[in-house]
Design a protein around this motif. Structure first.
Motif, PDB file in Angstrom:
ATOM      1  N   VAL A 297       9.250   9.822  -7.635  1.00 18.93           N
ATOM      2  CA  VAL A 297       8.941   8.429  -7.943  1.00 18.93           C
ATOM      3  C   VAL A 297       9.895   7.547  -7.152  1.00 18.93           C
ATOM      4  N   THR A 298       9.398   7.101  -6.013  1.00 20.98           N
ATOM      5  CA  THR A 298      10.170   6.162  -5.184  1.00 20.98           C
ATOM      6  C   THR A 298       9.343   4.894  -4.974  1.00 20.98           C
ATOM      7  N   ASP A 299      10.047   3.835  -4.521  1.00 22.47           N
ATOM      8  CA  ASP A 299       9.321   2.572  -4.284  1.00 22.47           C
ATOM      9  C   ASP A 299       8.242   2.734  -3.223  1.00 22.47           C
ATOM     10  N   GLU A 300       8.588   3.589  -2.181  1.00 23.78           N
ATOM     11  CA  GLU A 300       7.622   3.767  -1.123  1.00 23.78           C
ATOM     12  C   GLU A 300       6.353   4.458  -1.634  1.00 23.78           C
ATOM     13  N   LYS A 301       6.533   5.465  -2.496  1.00 24.79           N
ATOM     14  CA  LYS A 301       5.389   6.182  -3.053  1.00 24.79           C
ATOM     15  C   LYS A 301       4.545   5.247  -3.921  1.00 24.79           C
ATOM     16  N   LEU A 302       5.258   4.493  -4.781  1.00 24.24           N
ATOM     17  CA  LEU A 302       4.525   3.561  -5.673  1.00 24.24           C
ATOM     18  C   LEU A 302       3.772   2.514  -4.859  1.00 24.24           C
ATOM     19  N   GLN A 303       4.421   1.996  -3.822  1.00 24.00           N
ATOM     20  CA  GLN A 303       3.763   0.996  -2.974  1.00 24.00           C
ATOM     21  C   GLN A 303       2.542   1.584  -2.272  1.00 24.00           C
ATOM     22  N   SER A 304       2.700   2.878  -1.866  1.00 25.53           N
ATOM     23  CA  SER A 304       1.588   3.541  -1.185  1.00 25.53           C
ATOM     24  C   SER A 304       0.385   3.692  -2.109  1.00 25.53           C
ATOM     25  N   VAL A 305       0.664   4.062  -3.389  1.00 23.86           N
ATOM     26  CA  VAL A 305      -0.439   4.219  -4.361  1.00 23.86           C
ATOM     27  C   VAL A 305      -1.166   2.885  -4.570  1.00 23.86           C
ATOM     28  N   ILE A 306      -0.396   1.831  -4.782  1.00 22.61           N
ATOM     29  CA  ILE A 306      -1.006   0.513  -5.033  1.00 22.61           C
ATOM     30  C   ILE A 306      -1.784   0.044  -3.806  1.00 22.61           C
ATOM     31  N   GLU A 307      -1.243   0.281  -2.622  1.00 16.51           N
ATOM     32  CA  GLU A 307      -1.894  -0.147  -1.396  1.00 16.51           C
ATOM     33  C   GLU A 307      -3.235   0.555  -1.201  1.00 16.51           C
ATOM     34  N   VAL A 308      -3.271   1.863  -1.581  1.00 18.54           N
ATOM     35  CA  VAL A 308      -4.528   2.610  -1.456  1.00 18.54           C
ATOM     36  C   VAL A 308      -5.624   1.965  -2.311  1.00 18.54           C
ATOM     37  N   TYR A 309      -5.255   1.696  -3.545  1.00 14.75           N
ATOM     38  CA  TYR A 309      -6.253   1.093  -4.445  1.00 14.75           C
ATOM     39  C   TYR A 309      -6.636  -0.320  -3.991  1.00 14.75           C
ATOM     40  N   GLU A 310      -5.670  -1.057  -3.496  1.00 10.44           N
ATOM     41  CA  GLU A 310      -5.952  -2.430  -3.051  1.00 10.44           C
ATOM     42  C   GLU A 310      -6.863  -2.405  -1.833  1.00 10.44           C
ATOM     43  N   ASN A 311      -6.607  -1.469  -0.904  1.00 11.60           N
ATOM     44  CA  ASN A 311      -7.454  -1.359   0.279  1.00 11.60           C
ATOM     45  C   ASN A 311      -8.868  -0.905  -0.069  1.00 11.60           C
ATOM     46  N   TYR A 312      -8.943  -0.096  -1.130  1.00  5.22           N
ATOM     47  CA  TYR A 312     -10.256   0.402  -1.547  1.00  5.22           C
ATOM     48  C   TYR A 312     -11.169  -0.772  -1.956  1.00  5.22           C
ATOM     49  N   TYR A 313     -10.541  -1.777  -2.539  1.00  2.00           N
ATOM     50  CA  TYR A 313     -11.317  -2.955  -2.992  1.00  2.00           C
ATOM     51  C   TYR A 313     -11.135  -4.143  -2.047  1.00  2.00           C
ATOM     52  N   ASP A 314     -10.864  -3.821  -0.792  1.00  2.00           N
ATOM     53  CA  ASP A 314     -10.605  -4.896   0.171  1.00  2.00           C
ATOM     54  C   ASP A 314     -11.806  -5.818   0.355  1.00  2.00           C
ATOM     55  N   ASP A 315     -13.015  -5.273   0.191  1.00  7.63           N
ATOM     56  CA  ASP A 315     -14.230  -6.069   0.406  1.00  7.63           C
ATOM     57  C   ASP A 315     -14.449  -7.150  -0.644  1.00  7.63           C
ATOM     58  N   ILE A 316     -13.736  -7.045  -1.753  1.00  3.65           N
ATOM     59  CA  ILE A 316     -13.903  -8.074  -2.804  1.00  3.65           C
ATOM     60  C   ILE A 316     -12.657  -8.947  -2.929  1.00  3.65           C
ATOM     61  N   ALA A 317     -11.818  -8.925  -1.894  1.00  3.59           N
ATOM     62  CA  ALA A 317     -10.604  -9.766  -1.852  1.00  3.59           C
ATOM     63  C   ALA A 317      -9.738  -9.543  -3.074  1.00  3.59           C
ATOM     64  N   LEU A 318      -9.432  -8.270  -3.346  1.00  9.34           N
ATOM     65  CA  LEU A 318      -8.619  -7.912  -4.518  1.00  9.34           C
ATOM     66  C   LEU A 318      -7.137  -7.898  -4.128  1.00  9.34           C
ATOM     67  N   LYS A 319      -6.304  -8.423  -4.987  1.00 13.03           N
ATOM     68  CA  LYS A 319      -4.862  -8.455  -4.761  1.00 13.03           C
ATOM     69  C   LYS A 319      -4.155  -7.889  -5.987  1.00 13.03           C
ATOM     70  N   LEU A 320      -3.254  -6.900  -5.752  1.00 18.36           N
ATOM     71  CA  LEU A 320      -2.503  -6.259  -6.837  1.00 18.36           C
ATOM     72  C   LEU A 320      -1.027  -6.561  -6.672  1.00 18.36           C
ATOM     73  N   THR A 321      -0.365  -6.757  -7.792  1.00 17.72           N
ATOM     74  CA  THR A 321       1.091  -6.996  -7.793  1.00 17.72           C
ATOM     75  C   THR A 321       1.709  -6.066  -8.830  1.00 17.72           C
ATOM     76  N   LEU A 322       2.836  -5.366  -8.411  1.00 18.41           N
ATOM     77  CA  LEU A 322       3.487  -4.385  -9.291  1.00 18.41           C
ATOM     78  C   LEU A 322       4.938  -4.779  -9.497  1.00 18.41           C
ATOM     79  N   TRP A 323       5.341  -4.741 -10.789  1.00 19.86           N
ATOM     80  CA  TRP A 323       6.748  -4.993 -11.137  1.00 19.86           C
ATOM     81  C   TRP A 323       7.326  -3.750 -11.828  1.00 19.86           C
ATOM     82  N   ARG A 324       8.608  -3.560 -11.595  1.00 21.89           N
ATOM     83  CA  ARG A 324       9.394  -2.615 -12.405  1.00 21.89           C
ATOM     84  C   ARG A 324      10.442  -3.442 -13.100  1.00 21.89           C
TER      85      ARG A 324
END
Length: 465
Positions: free
Chosen positions: A66-93
């Motif tokens: 569990v690193t920031d890079e891994k977490l960012q990578s997971v969120i980015e994958v999901y965000e890119n998956y919904y790129d066609d609907i202009a989806l934006k995700l924000t993650l806090w720890r």
């Protein structure tokens, strides 16, 4: 401003207001329904995203990676998956934003956790935002889901333009159609207004154009009936005014002749050297003319008395009437060599005695004067149902249709020269007409040139005044 212009403006204003309000209400309801659909869809997507991200986080947690890079990578994958609907995700720890990397987005929990919130950005675009606690191990993670309603916003912008175009086109079409309809509808009213102006200018024959069965046509018909009555009344008033003027003219003429004769003979006796015989002759002429004036005044007084006083009726035996009338008229009939006969079919007549004798006397006298030597006059009474009909018939000179229509007018004479020579003023039938009227009866005159005259007077058998 004319009436049709007022109706036009008010109708256009109401139409434009109601059209725009109606379309706005429909559009707003549809828009809110679309927003609600987008919110439900966003909640479903948010639920699917959080389940997928949580599974990925747990997998990384089990692997100890569990690193920031891994977490960012997971969120980015999901965000890119919904790129066609202009989806934006924000993650806090905790309170630290770890995605997007380097972002300083604050954690704002203005809406209930896990529920959609519709927000408007600075460029007036609408976004859907959902945020809440995502995952908890050694630290607590929070996720914000933001989705721009780009398609919805652009679609409604285009729809708004179409709405404005439709509203404008409908308004123009209505303006043209309403103008045509109102001008056609108000045309009869404009014509009616012109007819009123024409009548105000004295053109009493003007009438409104009537077509159809609507309210305007009904108004035109009522107006025409009113105009007919007004024209009839005006013509009647004019006729009465002419009759009064003619009466005054004739009365002045009737006074002029005897007064001129009286003055002339009196001046002659006063200034000329005349013998006793001439004086007697002049005085005789003066008395005759004075008698004419006296008879004229008596007749006019009788007519005024009938109009202004209540007359008393009584039952008069017809033999008495026959005797009185024959005695009064026998000298005149003998003098003119006219046979006078009476026929009777009734026992009595209900009338005013004095006026009845005046009525019969005038009618019989006129009949005698209308006959030549050797003529015949027949008078009498007969029962005709609810009325008693008196009649006077002669075989004299007769009258034309025009003379029959005018013979009841005061001072009217059928034979003017002959009537003046006999000292008659032409008031006999006018007086008879008044007498019959005040007995609630009616008088009918039938005559033809060269075939004599028949006069019928119908009186009620018995009535109360």
């Amino acid at each position: 401003m004319k009436l049709w212009q007022k109706v036009y403006l008010v109708t256009m204003l109401l139409f434009v207001v109601l059209l725009n309000v109606g379309m706005y209400v429909v559009f707003e309801m549809t828009y809110q329904k679309d927003i609600a659909t987008e919110q439900k869809q966003a909640e479903a997507e948010y639920g699917m995203l959080t389940m997928g991200i949580v599974r990925s986080f747990r997998s990384l947690d089990q692997q100890g990676d569990v690193t920031d890079e891994k977490l960012q990578s997971v969120i980015e994958v999901y965000e890119n998956y919904y790129d066609d609907i202009a989806l934006k995700l924000t993650l806090w720890r905790g309170d630290d934003c770890i995605y997007p990397e380097g972002a300083t987005a604050s954690k704002d929990w203005g809406s209930a956790e896990g529920k959609t919130e519709l927000v408007v950005s600075g460029d007036k675009k609408k976004n859907i935002k959902i945020q809440g606690e995502l995952y908890q191990n050694e630290a607590t993670y929070f996720l914000r889901y933001e989705k721009e309603l780009v398609d919805l916003y652009e679609g409604w912008n285009k729809l708004e333009i179409k709405y404005m175009v439709i509203s404008f086109v409908f308004s123009i079409v209505l303006a043209v159609l309403l103008f045509i309809v109102l001008r056609k509808t108000m045309k009869p009213m404009v014509h009616l207004s012109k007819v009123v102006d024409d009548m105000a200018a004295g053109e009493w024959e003007s009438r409104a154009y009537v077509k159809g069965s609507d309210e305007v046509a009904s108004l035109a018909r009522h107006f025409n009936r009113m105009a007919d009555r007004i024209q009839e009344n005006i013509e009647l008033i004019q006729k009465e005014a002419d009759a009064k003027q003619e009466f005054i003219d004739n009365f002045a003429h009737e006074l002029k002749s005897p007064l001129t004769s009286i003055y002339g003979f009196a001046e002659y006796v006063q200034k000329a050297n005349v013998s006793e015989d001439e004086k007697i002759q002049c005085m005789s002429y003066i008395m005759e003319e004075s008698q004419r004036l006296l008879q004229l005044s008596y007749t006019l007084l009788n007519m005024a008395q009938i109009r202004n006083e209540e007359i008393v009726k009584e039952e008069i035996p017809f033999p008495t009437i026959q005797e009185q009338v024959q005695n009064r008229m026998s000298h005149l009939s003998e003098e003119n060599a006219v046979a006078l006969a009476c026929e009777t079919g009734v026992a009595s007549v209900y009338a005013n005695e004095v006026l009845l004798y005046s009525l019969l006397g005038n009618l019989i006298q006129n009949a005698i004067y209308a006959c030549d030597n050797g003529g015949n006059v027949v008078w009498g009474a007969e029962d005709v149902g609810e009325k008693i009909r008196l009649y006077v018939e002669d075989d004299g000179c007769g009258m034309s249709k025009e003379q029959v229509e005018r013979v009841r007018e005061p001072f009217y004479r059928v034979d003017k020269a002959r009537s003046r020579g006999q000292g008659r003023a032409g008031l006999g039938l006018a007086l008879c007409t008044q007498i019959v009227k005040y007995h609630d009866g009616d008088m009918d005159i039938q005559s033809e040139i060269g075939h004599g005259t028949k006069i019928f007077v119908s009186l009620p058998k018995c009535f109360t005044s």
